[in-house]
Design a protein around this motif. Structure first.
Motif, PDB file in Angstrom:
ATOM      1  N   THR A   1      41.265  44.148  26.920  1.00  0.00           N
ATOM      2  CA  THR A   1      41.277  43.178  28.020  1.00  0.00           C
ATOM      3  C   THR A   1      39.870  42.713  28.352  1.00  0.00           C
ATOM      4  O   THR A   1      39.626  41.517  28.561  1.00  0.00           O
ATOM      5  N   VAL A   2      38.936  43.661  28.390  1.00  0.00           N
ATOM      6  CA  VAL A   2      37.541  43.311  28.671  1.00  0.00           C
ATOM      7  C   VAL A   2      36.994  42.385  27.594  1.00  0.00           C
ATOM      8  O   VAL A   2      36.289  41.407  27.886  1.00  0.00           O
TER       9      VAL A   2
ATOM     10  N   GLU B   1      34.202  20.650  28.634  1.00  0.00           N
ATOM     11  CA  GLU B   1      35.316  21.599  28.606  1.00  0.00           C
ATOM     12  C   GLU B   1      34.927  22.960  29.170  1.00  0.00           C
ATOM     13  O   GLU B   1      35.757  23.866  29.223  1.00  0.00           O
ATOM     14  N   ARG B   2      33.679  23.111  29.571  1.00  0.00           N
ATOM     15  CA  ARG B   2      33.216  24.396  30.095  1.00  0.00           C
ATOM     16  C   ARG B   2      33.232  24.385  31.617  1.00  0.00           C
ATOM     17  O   ARG B   2      33.041  23.342  32.241  1.00  0.00           O
ATOM     18  N   SER B   3      33.433  25.555  32.201  1.00  0.00           N
ATOM     19  CA  SER B   3      33.518  25.658  33.656  1.00  0.00           C
ATOM     20  C   SER B   3      32.959  27.000  34.117  1.00  0.00           C
ATOM     21  O   SER B   3      33.268  28.046  33.533  1.00  0.00           O
ATOM     22  N   ILE B   4      32.157  26.949  35.166  1.00  0.00           N
ATOM     23  CA  ILE B   4      31.630  28.171  35.751  1.00  0.00           C
ATOM     24  C   ILE B   4      32.750  29.020  36.347  1.00  0.00           C
ATOM     25  O   ILE B   4      32.701  30.254  36.316  1.00  0.00           O
ATOM     26  N   VAL B   5      33.775  28.371  36.876  1.00  0.00           N
ATOM     27  CA  VAL B   5      34.888  29.117  37.473  1.00  0.00           C
ATOM     28  C   VAL B   5      35.579  29.975  36.421  1.00  0.00           C
ATOM     29  O   VAL B   5      35.909  31.145  36.669  1.00  0.00           O
ATOM     30  N   LEU B   6      35.804  29.424  35.231  1.00  0.00           N
ATOM     31  CA  LEU B   6      36.430  30.208  34.167  1.00  0.00           C
ATOM     32  C   LEU B   6      35.558  31.400  33.778  1.00  0.00           C
ATOM     33  O   LEU B   6      36.065  32.498  33.525  1.00  0.00           O
ATOM     34  N   ALA B   7      34.247  31.183  33.730  1.00  0.00           N
ATOM     35  CA  ALA B   7      33.344  32.293  33.415  1.00  0.00           C
ATOM     36  C   ALA B   7      33.404  33.366  34.494  1.00  0.00           C
ATOM     37  O   ALA B   7      33.467  34.567  34.198  1.00  0.00           O
ATOM     38  N   ALA B   8      33.399  32.946  35.757  1.00  0.00           N
ATOM     39  CA  ALA B   8      33.446  33.903  36.862  1.00  0.00           C
ATOM     40  C   ALA B   8      34.769  34.663  36.885  1.00  0.00           C
ATOM     41  O   ALA B   8      34.798  35.885  37.071  1.00  0.00           O
ATOM     42  N   VAL B   9      35.868  33.946  36.683  1.00  0.00           N
ATOM     43  CA  VAL B   9      37.182  34.598  36.692  1.00  0.00           C
ATOM     44  C   VAL B   9      37.310  35.567  35.517  1.00  0.00           C
ATOM     45  O   VAL B   9      37.835  36.679  35.660  1.00  0.00           O
ATOM     46  N   GLY B  10      36.816  35.151  34.353  1.00  0.00           N
ATOM     47  CA  GLY B  10      36.880  36.032  33.196  1.00  0.00           C
ATOM     48  C   GLY B  10      36.137  37.335  33.427  1.00  0.00           C
ATOM     49  O   GLY B  10      36.655  38.425  33.143  1.00  0.00           O
ATOM     50  N   LEU B  11      34.927  37.248  33.966  1.00  0.00           N
ATOM     51  CA  LEU B  11      34.160  38.462  34.233  1.00  0.00           C
ATOM     52  C   LEU B  11      34.769  39.268  35.380  1.00  0.00           C
ATOM     53  O   LEU B  11      34.714  40.500  35.376  1.00  0.00           O
TER      54      LEU B  11
ATOM     55  N   PHE C   1      37.903  39.573  35.973  1.00  0.00           N
ATOM     56  CA  PHE C   1      39.050  40.280  35.414  1.00  0.00           C
ATOM     57  C   PHE C   1      38.629  41.536  34.659  1.00  0.00           C
ATOM     58  O   PHE C   1      39.417  42.484  34.548  1.00  0.00           O
ATOM     59  N   THR C   2      37.414  41.572  34.128  1.00  0.00           N
ATOM     60  CA  THR C   2      36.975  42.789  33.444  1.00  0.00           C
ATOM     61  C   THR C   2      36.908  43.960  34.417  1.00  0.00           C
ATOM     62  O   THR C   2      37.244  45.096  34.064  1.00  0.00           O
ATOM     63  N   VAL C   3      36.476  43.689  35.629  1.00  0.00           N
ATOM     64  CA  VAL C   3      36.430  44.743  36.655  1.00  0.00           C
ATOM     65  C   VAL C   3      37.830  45.092  37.123  1.00  0.00           C
ATOM     66  O   VAL C   3      38.182  46.271  37.276  1.00  0.00           O
ATOM     67  N   TRP C   4      38.648  44.072  37.354  1.00  0.00           N
ATOM     68  CA  TRP C   4      40.011  44.325  37.828  1.00  0.00           C
ATOM     69  C   TRP C   4      40.819  45.108  36.802  1.00  0.00           C
ATOM     70  O   TRP C   4      41.648  45.947  37.166  1.00  0.00           O
ATOM     71  N   ALA C   5      40.598  44.849  35.526  1.00  0.00           N
ATOM     72  CA  ALA C   5      41.323  45.578  34.484  1.00  0.00           C
ATOM     73  C   ALA C   5      40.974  47.063  34.524  1.00  0.00           C
ATOM     74  O   ALA C   5      41.852  47.929  34.402  1.00  0.00           O
ATOM     75  N   GLU C   6      39.699  47.366  34.696  1.00  0.00           N
ATOM     76  CA  GLU C   6      39.292  48.766  34.767  1.00  0.00           C
ATOM     77  C   GLU C   6      39.853  49.438  36.012  1.00  0.00           C
ATOM     78  O   GLU C   6      40.278  50.596  35.967  1.00  0.00           O
TER      79      GLU C   6
ATOM     80  N   GLU D   1      33.353  54.778  42.899  1.00  0.00           N
ATOM     81  CA  GLU D   1      33.329  53.981  44.130  1.00  0.00           C
ATOM     82  C   GLU D   1      34.092  52.658  43.972  1.00  0.00           C
ATOM     83  O   GLU D   1      33.509  51.572  44.078  1.00  0.00           O
ATOM     84  N   PRO D   2      35.393  52.699  43.721  1.00  0.00           N
ATOM     85  CA  PRO D   2      36.141  51.451  43.473  1.00  0.00           C
ATOM     86  C   PRO D   2      36.120  50.481  44.651  1.00  0.00           C
ATOM     87  O   PRO D   2      36.030  49.268  44.452  1.00  0.00           O
ATOM     88  N   GLY D   3      36.205  50.993  45.875  1.00  0.00           N
ATOM     89  CA  GLY D   3      36.175  50.103  47.032  1.00  0.00           C
ATOM     90  C   GLY D   3      34.848  49.387  47.168  1.00  0.00           C
ATOM     91  O   GLY D   3      34.796  48.168  47.412  1.00  0.00           O
ATOM     92  N   LEU D   4      33.770  50.123  47.004  1.00  0.00           N
ATOM     93  CA  LEU D   4      32.438  49.523  47.087  1.00  0.00           C
ATOM     94  C   LEU D   4      32.208  48.557  45.935  1.00  0.00           C
ATOM     95  O   LEU D   4      31.541  47.522  46.097  1.00  0.00           O
ATOM     96  N   LEU D   5      32.778  48.872  44.782  1.00  0.00           N
ATOM     97  CA  LEU D   5      32.643  47.982  43.625  1.00  0.00           C
ATOM     98  C   LEU D   5      33.298  46.627  43.894  1.00  0.00           C
ATOM     99  O   LEU D   5      32.744  45.576  43.540  1.00  0.00           O
ATOM    100  N   LEU D   6      34.453  46.632  44.527  1.00  0.00           N
ATOM    101  CA  LEU D   6      35.113  45.367  44.864  1.00  0.00           C
ATOM    102  C   LEU D   6      34.291  44.563  45.862  1.00  0.00           C
ATOM    103  O   LEU D   6      34.217  43.332  45.775  1.00  0.00           O
TER     104      LEU D   6
END
Length: 269
Positions: free
Chosen positions: A59-60, A82-92, A94-99, A109-114
């Motif tokens: 997923t990451v 065709e490039r977007s900063i929002v897509l880059a931000a959302v993609g990165l 999701f790497t945290v959310w997946a973990e 520290e999952p709460g502090l990480l969020l």
């Protein structure tokens, strides 16, 4: 039909080679080895990741590739419109959310990480408020003096947020086992996207040639070096100082950055 095939070919090159998977792994492996060498008292070659990628690593990798192809990297096969900063931000993001969703017991520290991730998203999207554009090359090329305070404030906040997002802060998850250090595949896959996104947002675009390519990667490596330096400093100061920084200092500073963004947006209209 030919245009469709050419588009598929260029996007495939972008996803698999540059600035996608191959570039990510090469950049991330070099930076990760440097981090392990500098942060470990007794240096030894780390254990390689498992041959079969876990669902988290897969997923990451997918999300990081999506983020990497959005960067304002020179010679990027993906067209700029065709490039977007929002897509880059959302993609990165999701790497945290997946973990957190799949291996929360191994996340410190999952709460502090969020909370840190929310601050990081502010740093990413803050420069896009006034230009009202999400294209990477537009944001990096904004040199209006009135926007300089926003870019500086967001850049500093971005750098402060990277050690937690890359899991470089001095907190150990409860489920971590002590032993020989293993090469962190998730971090290897995200180094380039995080550092390249900073270069895209806060450094003027590089030329579309070999010199521009070297310049872009030079700044990306410089960002990685700064992040490693911050992480090493926190490691020496200890968890208490790091916790105080991200609980008592970073959120108020993020609120100040938000105020600067709002005021600048009003004044620049």
């Amino acid at each position: 039909m030919i245009q469709v095939l050419v588009s598929i070919a260029t996007h495939t090159v972008a996803l698999l080679l540059y600035p996608g998977l191959f570039a990510m792994v090469a950049f991330g492996a070099l930076v990760e080895l440097a981090w392990l060498r500098l942060s470990a008292r007794d240096w030894g070659w780390p254990i390689l990741p498992r041959r079969r990628p876990t669902p988290v690593v897969a997923t990451v990798a997918l999300c990081s590739v999506l983020a990497a192809v959005q960067l304002g990297a020179p010679l990027n096969p993906v067209p700029g419109d065709e490039r977007s900063i929002v897509l880059a931000a959302v993609g990165l993001a999701f790497t945290v959310w997946a973990e957190l969703a799949l291996t929360v017991e191994f996340v410190a520290e999952p709460g502090l990480l969020l909370l840190v991730q929310v601050c990081w998203l502010l740093a990413v999207l803050g420069p896009a408020v006034q230009p009202e554009s999400l294209r990477p090359q537009v944001l990096g090329n904004m040199l209006v003096p009135g926007l300089l305070p926003v870019k500086i404030a967001c850049a500093f906040l971005y750098l402060l947020c990277l050690p937690p997002l890359l899991r470089l802060w001095p907190f150990a998850p409860a489920g971590e086992r002590r032993g020989k250090r293993r090469l962190d595949a998730g971090r290897v896959l995200t180094w380039f996207a995080y550092c390249g996104l900073f270069t895209t947002l806060f450094i003027t675009p590089s030329s579309e040639d070999a010199i521009g390519l070297l310049r872009f990667f030079g700044f990306a490596f410089l960002v990685a070096a700064i992040v490693i330096a911050i992480a090493l400093l926190m490691q020496r100061r200890g968890p208490a100082i790091a916790r105080g920084l991200y609980v008592r200092a970073v959120p108020p500073y993020a609120a100040l950055v938000l105020a600067i963004v709002v005021v600048t947006s009003i004044l620049m209209r």
